[in-house]
Design an enzyme around this catalytic site. Structure first.
Site, mmCIF file in Angstrom:
data_model
loop_
_atom_site.group_PDB
_atom_site.id
_atom_site.type_symbol
_atom_site.label_atom_id
_atom_site.label_comp_id
_atom_site.label_asym_id
_atom_site.label_seq_id
_atom_site.Cartn_x
_atom_site.Cartn_y
_atom_site.Cartn_z
ATOM 1 N N ASN A 89 65.053 72.228 -6.506
ATOM 2 C CA ASN A 89 65.373 70.739 -5.886
ATOM 3 C C ASN A 89 64.670 69.545 -6.605
ATOM 4 O O ASN A 89 65.255 68.872 -6.605
ATOM 5 C CB ASN A 89 65.435 71.187 -4.816
ATOM 6 C CG ASN A 89 66.640 72.500 -4.343
ATOM 7 O OD1 ASN A 89 68.035 72.106 -4.461
ATOM 8 N ND2 ASN A 89 65.985 73.267 -3.810
ATOM 9 N N ASN A 117 61.960 69.565 -9.284
ATOM 10 C CA ASN A 117 61.660 70.216 -10.488
ATOM 11 C C ASN A 117 62.196 70.585 -11.709
ATOM 12 O O ASN A 117 62.802 71.868 -10.747
ATOM 13 C CB ASN A 117 60.319 69.866 -11.210
ATOM 14 C CG ASN A 117 59.348 69.101 -10.222
ATOM 15 O OD1 ASN A 117 59.705 68.032 -10.629
ATOM 16 N ND2 ASN A 117 58.268 69.141 -9.301
ATOM 17 N N ILE A 118 62.328 70.483 -12.599
ATOM 18 C CA ILE A 118 62.889 71.586 -13.503
ATOM 19 C C ILE A 118 61.701 71.911 -15.232
ATOM 20 O O ILE A 118 61.518 70.647 -15.117
ATOM 21 C CB ILE A 118 63.886 70.709 -14.431
ATOM 22 C CG1 ILE A 118 65.593 70.368 -13.621
ATOM 23 C CG2 ILE A 118 64.641 71.524 -15.742
ATOM 24 C CD1 ILE A 118 66.414 70.135 -14.347
ATOM 25 N N VAL A 119 61.586 72.628 -14.333
ATOM 26 C CA VAL A 119 60.380 73.470 -15.760
ATOM 27 C C VAL A 119 61.412 74.089 -16.773
ATOM 28 O O VAL A 119 61.452 75.048 -16.335
ATOM 29 C CB VAL A 119 59.864 74.362 -14.905
ATOM 30 C CG1 VAL A 119 58.570 74.905 -15.634
ATOM 31 C CG2 VAL A 119 58.813 74.230 -13.345
ATOM 32 N N TYR A 124 68.974 92.726 -0.185
ATOM 33 C CA TYR A 124 70.215 92.047 1.142
ATOM 34 C C TYR A 124 71.323 92.329 1.566
ATOM 35 O O TYR A 124 72.047 92.635 1.079
ATOM 36 C CB TYR A 124 69.995 90.453 0.485
ATOM 37 C CG TYR A 124 69.756 89.283 0.992
ATOM 38 C CD1 TYR A 124 68.354 89.624 1.072
ATOM 39 C CD2 TYR A 124 70.340 88.125 1.143
ATOM 40 C CE1 TYR A 124 67.328 88.419 1.151
ATOM 41 C CE2 TYR A 124 69.210 86.411 1.515
ATOM 42 C CZ TYR A 124 68.051 87.189 1.986
ATOM 43 O OH TYR A 124 67.165 86.362 2.038
ATOM 44 N N GLY A 184 68.255 83.520 -3.311
ATOM 45 C CA GLY A 184 68.550 81.988 -5.014
ATOM 46 C C GLY A 184 67.937 83.221 -6.053
ATOM 47 O O GLY A 184 67.006 83.855 -6.509
ATOM 48 N N ALA A 185 68.476 81.769 -7.220
ATOM 49 C CA ALA A 185 67.994 82.500 -8.283
ATOM 50 C C ALA A 185 66.505 82.180 -8.954
ATOM 51 O O ALA A 185 66.159 83.580 -9.654
ATOM 52 C CB ALA A 185 68.881 81.992 -9.519
ATOM 53 N N ASP A 186 65.990 81.845 -8.224
ATOM 54 C CA ASP A 186 64.815 81.130 -8.526
ATOM 55 C C ASP A 186 63.476 83.266 -7.699
ATOM 56 O O ASP A 186 62.805 83.149 -8.570
ATOM 57 C CB ASP A 186 64.429 80.114 -8.044
ATOM 58 C CG ASP A 186 64.146 79.765 -6.237
ATOM 59 O OD1 ASP A 186 65.096 80.171 -5.650
ATOM 60 O OD2 ASP A 186 64.042 79.245 -6.105
ATOM 61 N N ASP A 213 55.941 82.070 -3.531
ATOM 62 C CA ASP A 213 56.730 80.626 -4.202
ATOM 63 C C ASP A 213 56.144 78.614 -3.300
ATOM 64 O O ASP A 213 57.502 79.361 -2.676
ATOM 65 C CB ASP A 213 57.797 80.445 -4.861
ATOM 66 C CG ASP A 213 58.131 79.452 -5.911
ATOM 67 O OD1 ASP A 213 57.972 78.786 -6.172
ATOM 68 O OD2 ASP A 213 59.177 79.872 -7.042
#
Length: 255
Positions: free
Chosen positions: A9, A11-13, A100, A107-109, A129
């Site tokens: 949301n 940053n893009i790493v 779940y 979430g994918a992360d 995280d």
């Protein structure tokens, strides 16, 4: 070479892998208004600065918690790298059994982190995280994703104090040397940072009590090192955990 995108949301790493080796990583601000051409040019500049050309990228994998950017990056991959990206989502092979209630809600992360943590450290393992939200994930000895916790992140906490009060300022999140402080900024920093440390240690202790007292605890994300310095429960910090998870998932899904 593999180009991996972890779209958060804030940053893009990005990471460039040659085989299992992470050659370079980059962090940019997430911007939903950028076009696929703008992202394509930006990525080209970043990898080009490190001596890598677009033609050297063979494959792309994307994990995103920002739905509007998924199509943007997919089109960018097709146009600039001439490859259809692997997208972390339903139908992807992860090697993790998600327990779940509704697996699609995870979430994918969080899935990517779970894959990396179990592959690198074994189970049982807890992943923390420190992103826009601070998330905790529990992975069993058998590699099952058991669930976790989602809490406000440090920046959200700081922004909330600034936005919802009349006199408290916007602050940078640097750790004061003491918990008790004599000015407003340091007092806010202390409350947010040391309060977060307390939350982390309490939640991890409760998690261990509920599923695995011997669980290994790995932290990742932008604030992981700062919190780990004060935490009594974090065993290690792996800043590249999500990128490593993307590489592992790519290897399990490449044709």
């Amino acid at each position: 070479m593999l180009l991996a995108f972890d779209v958060g949301n804030t940053n893009i790493v990005m990471g460039v892998f040659k085989g299992k080796k992470l050659l370079h990583s980059f962090r940019i601000s997430t911007d939903k208004n950028k076009t696929y051409d703008e992202y394509g040019m930006l990525v080209n500049q970043l990898i080009g600065y490190n001596g890598i050309s677009l033609t050297e990228i063979d494959d792309v994998i994307i994990s995103s918690v920002v739905p509007p950017l998924m199509n943007t990056l997919q089109v960018m991959s097709l146009k600039y790298f001439r490859t259809k990206p692997i997208v972390v989502g339903p139908g992807i092979k992860t090697g993790i059994n998600i327990k779940y209630d509704n697996p699609k809600e995870v979430g994918a992360d969080r899935i990517v982190n779970a894959v990396a943590a179990y592959e690198l450290y074994g189970g049982p393992v807890i992943v923390i995280d420190f992103g826009t939200a601070t998330t905790f994930c529990a992975i069993s000895e058998k590699g099952e994703y058991l669930g976790g916790i989602i809490a406000p992140g440090l920046m959200i906490s700081a922004d909330a104090l600034f936005q919802r009060t009349a006199k408290l300022p916007k602050i940078d999140l640097t750790k004061p040397p003491t918990v008790i402080n004599r000015n407003t900024v340091a007092s806010m920093q202390s409350g947010i940072i040391y309060g977060h440390v307390g939350m982390v240690d309490y939640i991890v202790t409760r998690m261990k009590g509920e599923f695995a007292p011997s669980a290994y605890v790995v932290a990742t994300g932008g604030f992981a090192n700062m919190i780990a310095e004060e935490s009594k429960t974090i065993d290690t910090v792996n800043e590249m955990l999500t990128l490593e998870g993307l590489r592992i998932i790519y290897e399990r899904n490449k044709e």
